[in-house]
Design a protein around this motif. Sequence first.
Motif: not given
Length: 186
Positions: A21-31, A33-35, A58-65, A77-82
């Motif tokens: 929902q937070v991602a949707h809210n940012y993107e709906e306002r033209g910002h 985000v990276r998930l 879809p989202a990017e995956e993270f691991n310990g590295a 230009g990135l507004a937020c990281v989720l």
Amino acid sequence: MAKLFFRYAAMNAGKSTALLQVAHNYEERGHRVRLFTAEVDDRYGRGMITSRLGPQRPAEEFNGATDFRALLTVDAGLACVLIDEAQFLTSAQVWALHELAHVHDLPSICYGLRTDFRGELFPGSAALLGLADELDEMKTICECGRKATMNMRIDARNQKVTEGAQIEIGDNARYRAVCGRCFRLA
């Protein structure tokens, strides 16, 4: 001023739903985000943030590295990281997210479990509890009706499991969100 947020809860509290929902809210306002989600969590397919209610993306995956500092400081230009499943972050990664918020003015909102099936902090959760500028407990309920604060691992006979590896990916067939009383009496 950007902040580092930790939104935590027991299982089934709607953490992934809230993140989507937070991602949707940012993107709906033209910002933009990276998930991110944990590479180790493949319950709904690799690289997917999925709500038990159905929505997913879809989202990017993270691991310990994963080096969030290197990935995100060059992303103008990135507004937020989720980040979903934030309990799987390393302490160093949480420090990097803290730096991104305070030095690079990039908010990071992390969603995850606070404790494992033994009631012990995950390393990522411990670091987030120490460094997050805002802590938000999301709530869900135990079968008995009390607020659920614990994640109880169960076996095939629905019995409480008290030993094993800290990380064992599973869903409702493997874990239950319970209150402290039910956790103790199980």
